[in-house]
Design a protein around this motif. Structure first.
Motif, short mmCIF file in Angstrom:
data_model
loop_
_atom_site.label_atom_id
_atom_site.label_comp_id
_atom_site.label_asym_id
_atom_site.label_seq_id
_atom_site.Cartn_x
_atom_site.Cartn_y
_atom_site.Cartn_z
N ALA A 99 0.81 -1.22 0.00
CA ALA A 99 0.00 0.00 0.00
C ALA A 99 0.84 1.27 0.00
O ALA A 99 0.37 2.34 -0.39
CB ALA A 99 -0.94 0.00 1.20
N ASP A 100 2.12 1.16 0.41
CA ASP A 100 3.01 2.32 0.47
C ASP A 100 3.98 2.38 -0.70
O ASP A 100 4.84 3.26 -0.76
CB ASP A 100 3.81 2.30 1.78
CG ASP A 100 2.92 2.38 3.01
OD1 ASP A 100 1.82 2.96 2.89
OD2 ASP A 100 3.30 1.84 4.05
N THR A 101 3.86 1.45 -1.64
CA THR A 101 4.84 1.32 -2.71
C THR A 101 4.61 2.34 -3.83
O THR A 101 3.48 2.55 -4.28
CB THR A 101 4.79 -0.10 -3.30
OG1 THR A 101 5.13 -1.04 -2.27
CG2 THR A 101 5.74 -0.26 -4.47
N ILE A 102 5.69 2.96 -4.28
CA ILE A 102 5.69 3.86 -5.44
C ILE A 102 6.83 3.40 -6.34
O ILE A 102 8.00 3.44 -5.94
CB ILE A 102 5.86 5.33 -5.03
CG1 ILE A 102 4.74 5.75 -4.08
CG2 ILE A 102 5.88 6.23 -6.26
CD1 ILE A 102 4.94 7.13 -3.47
N VAL A 104 10.49 7.85 -4.52
CA VAL A 104 9.95 6.53 -4.87
C VAL A 104 10.48 5.48 -3.89
O VAL A 104 11.51 5.68 -3.23
CB VAL A 104 10.30 6.15 -6.31
CG1 VAL A 104 9.67 7.13 -7.28
CG2 VAL A 104 11.82 6.08 -6.53
N THR A 105 9.79 4.35 -3.83
CA THR A 105 10.19 3.29 -2.89
C THR A 105 10.73 2.06 -3.59
O THR A 105 11.26 1.17 -2.92
CB THR A 105 8.99 2.85 -2.03
OG1 THR A 105 8.03 2.15 -2.84
CG2 THR A 105 8.33 4.04 -1.35
N ALA A 106 10.59 1.96 -4.91
CA ALA A 106 11.06 0.78 -5.65
C ALA A 106 11.49 1.19 -7.04
O ALA A 106 10.88 2.08 -7.65
CB ALA A 106 9.96 -0.28 -5.73
N LEU A 145 -4.84 8.39 0.84
CA LEU A 145 -4.56 8.18 -0.58
C LEU A 145 -4.03 6.79 -0.91
O LEU A 145 -3.85 6.46 -2.08
CB LEU A 145 -3.55 9.24 -1.07
CG LEU A 145 -4.02 10.69 -0.94
CD1 LEU A 145 -2.91 11.64 -1.37
CD2 LEU A 145 -5.28 10.92 -1.76
N SER A 146 -3.78 5.99 0.09
CA SER A 146 -3.27 4.63 -0.16
C SER A 146 -3.91 3.66 0.82
O SER A 146 -3.26 3.09 1.69
CB SER A 146 -1.75 4.60 -0.04
OG SER A 146 -1.33 5.13 1.20
#
Length: 693
Positions: A162-165, A206-208, A581-582
């Motif tokens: 859910a927290d991934t960007i 970003v996270t990934a 938002l997520s």
């Protein structure tokens, strides 16, 4: 060939590939239909074959042997004997050196020559003919490696879905022009491990990072002859080996592991774009590089006439995922990248082909079930490209629980809405809330929809607002390649312009689309370079362009693109700071924690007639939990629209967080909205917050 006599012991069939145990090397290769398999050893340059050793044992369809004298660094390949009988699906030709499917490292690139084809090029019998030339002199060689590496305290980020960007990127494209990366590392895994390259991702938020194919692939012969390359890399020939072109001079496969560790240290996950649906060997007229010469009838799905291939990938062949040994190879490959290389997930190219039994896709297909129950793979991120080129290939929303999927419907809806198409409000509302009509089943969550406006395949964000039509002439295919339905709008001029009004409109639309992406439930994905206005000159299929068209250039960013990058950073920070938002559950039915309401410009609830009004282009979305509320106001009209604001629930006023028209964004101390009405500028959106002061 050397007369040196090697000691050859029985070895074991249990571990496929070349396995160094500290004393010697075990070689094992699967082939159900071969009559003999020879291990070929080469000198340190890979030019001279120094030994040819028949593997002594054949157990459970695996040929194997153990050589105590073989150490890491040894170059090798195989010659596989058996019937050359294409009419019955067999294409053995021991004159062709073939690569070990389990090779962990390859040395050199292929040098294209007619000798790599199992048949005689130009012969009247085509692929039914037989070529006796030795192909070893132009083939890459496999390398025996010691896979051990000292990882140290590598801590996987384990970012919740859910927290991934996600940031979709290319190893070379991201680093080859990077001003902070040393020249000798540019374009390599080492370049991406450089702190300057990683800092760009960290600052963006970003996270990934999702890397376009990094497994071993070659440039297609027809591209080389045109002076082009297989830049994207969707033509794998080695599922365990990293692409040699991304290893910097003097380095080895451990450079990939260094890259992973450095990204992890920055809190960024590594997702690999993998291609298991087909290989680089093409159709019946393709080369013999590995699988075709090892056991064609096992590795590929053959047509009713086994001379030909059953193809759902558009590349000439489809990997036979229903064969137990082929399935094992793919599963072993995936586990290798997770366990030995510490990657955090995979994006599967043309994933519908992985879930097929010929014409039928099933969410309970052998491969999908195998991954789902695997104790290693079930814990990493799994992303499907949920389509292929075969019958019934479009399967968006039909993958099983545990999988996320690229949602091309999100792309098409958002582009269409912001260029002003009619009748888009119902689809927009669905995309904003996770495309629940496709993904809300079997306990799946909103993150299963990977939302994107742009990806490597298609226009960049800048080109989406700069071109009505594709311009792929540089690919030398007479502009026939690539999609023609781009849902794009050039804002009045095709391509580059100096007109300040058109440039301002293009910037406005870019901001609106990225704001929509970061406001939507689901997993957002951003294309490399969109943050700084990267253009491909209208090429929407730049797969063969290894040049400035595809490279990220951070050295000379225009002021308006620098401002856009800052706006995007703010949007990402906003998303990461506002849990509304997520959400972990879908909103369309009410998830017990968040209420969603859809509003007309007069502030009242949307009616059935409003949803079906083809000219309606304004929509309000209100999200509210027990402590906070957000109101997003969308307007794709050419004119401003006055919007009546509902009464705040928790404070005295609404605060403006995002104004895509002005390019302003406020995470704290947002400007107060005075009065009960606000004007939403044309082609823009506003985000307001209702919270206790």
């Amino acid at each position: 060939m050397s007369k040196h006599e090697f000691t050859v012991l029985e070895g074991t069939p249990a571990t496929l590939g070349a396995s160094w145990d500290g004393s010697g090397t075990n070689f094992a290769i699967f082939s159900a239909h071969a009559t003999k398999v020879e291990l070929c050893l080469f000198d340190s340059r890979g030019r001279r074959e120094t030994a040819r050793i028949p593997l002594p044992e054949y157990t459970d369809e695996v040929w194997h042997g153990y050589l105590p004298e073989i150490r890491p660094g040894q170059l090798y390949g195989y010659r596989v004997h058996g019937p050359y009988d294409p009419a019955n699906g067999h294409r053995f030709n021991p004159n062709k050196l073939v690569l070990d499917p389990y090779a962990l490292e390859l040395r050199d690139e292929i040098r294209w020559h007619d000798a790599v084809f199992g048949y005689r090029i130009g012969h009247s019998r085509a692929d039914l003919s037989f070529d006796r030339r030795d192909s070893a002199f132009v083939m890459p060689k496999c390398v025996v490696v010691d896979p051990a590496v000292t990882w140290g305290p590598d801590i996987r980020p384990n970012v919740p879905w859910a927290d991934t960007i996600i940031y979709e990127a290319h190893v070379k494209g991201m680093t080859v022009r990077h001003p902070g990366v040393p020249d000798n590392l540019r374009g390599s895994f080492g370049g991406l491990a450089d702190p300057h390259a990683i800092d760009h991702l960290v600052k963006l938020g970003v996270t990934a990072i999702e890397l376009m194919p990094t497994q071993a692939f070659f440039d297609d012969r027809y591209l080389i002859e045109k002076g082009l390359t297989n830049y994207w890399g969707y033509n794998t020939v080695g599922f365990f080996a990293p692409a040699t072109r991304y290893i910097s001079p003097g380095a080895n496969l451990h450079e990939f592991k260094l890259m992973v560790r450095r990204l992890h240290e920055a809190g960024i996950e590594v997702i690999l774009d993998v291609v298991y649906n087909h290989t680089a060997e093409g159709n019946q007229m393709g080369p013999t590089l590995s699988f075709r010469g090892i056991d064609n009838a096992s590795y590929y799905i053959l047509a009713d006439d086994p001379r030909y291939y059953f193809d759902t990938t558009g590349t000439g062949n489809t990997v036979n995922m229903t064969h137990p040994r082929v399935l094992q190879m793919v599963m072993d490959s995936l586990r290798y990248w997770v366990e030995s290389c510490h990657v955090d997930g995979f994006r599967f190219d043309l994933a519908s082909s992985l879930g097929r039994d010929r014409d039928q896709f099933s969410p309970n297909a052998t491969f999908l079930d195998a991954v789902r129950q695997d104790p290693v793979l079930s814990k990493v991120k799994l992303i499907a490209e949920p389509w292929d080129t075969g019958v019934n290939g479009y399967q968006v929303g039909n993958f099983p629980p545990g999988w996320a999927e690229w949602n091309d419907q999100y792309r098409d809806t958002v582009r269409s809405y912001w260029k002003g198409d009619q009748s888009m409000l119902p689809a927009l509302a669905s995309r904003l809330t996770g495309t629940a009509e496709r993904f809300d089943r079997r306990g799946r969550r909103p993150w299963a929809s990977v939302n994107f406006v742009t990806a490597h395949d298609g226009f960049t964000l800048m080109d989406t607002v700069s071109y009505n039509d594709k311009h792929n002439e540089a690919n030398q295919e007479d502009n026939r390649d690539g999609h023609s339905d781009n849902r794009s709008w050039n804002c009045g001029v095709e391509g580059p312009t100096d007109d300040p009004d058109i440039l301002a409109l293009r910037d406005k639309l870019r901001r609106a689309m990225m704001a929509t992406l970061l406001l939507s439930q689901g997993t957002p994905m951003i294309l490399m370079g969109d943050e700084i206005g990267r253009s491909q000159g209208g090429n929407n299929n730049a797969y063969c362009q290894d040049n400035e068209m595809n490279w990220l250039d951070l050295a000379d960013i225009e002021p308006r693109n620098a401002a856009f990058a800052e706006f995007l950073r703010g949007l990402i920070a906003l998303r990461r700071s506002r849990p509304l938002l997520s959400q972990p559950a879908f909103l369309h039915k009410g998830n017990g924690r968040v209420d969603v309401a859809w509003l007309r410009p007069d502030g009242t609830a949307m009616t059935e007639g409003d949803w079906h009004n083809p000219d309606a282009r304004t929509l309000g979305m209100r999200l509210q939990n027990t402590t906070q509320g957000l109101l997003a106001l969308f307007n794709s009209h050419f004119e401003p629209v006055a919007f009546s604001l509902p009464q705040p629930a928790y404070g005295a006023n609404w605060f403006c967080l995002v104004d895509s028209d002005a390019g302003s964004l406020h995470l704290r101390r947002a400007p107060t909205i005075e009065g009960g009405q606000i004007e939403v500028p044309p082609r823009s959106l506003l985000v307001l917050e209702d919270t206790e002061e």
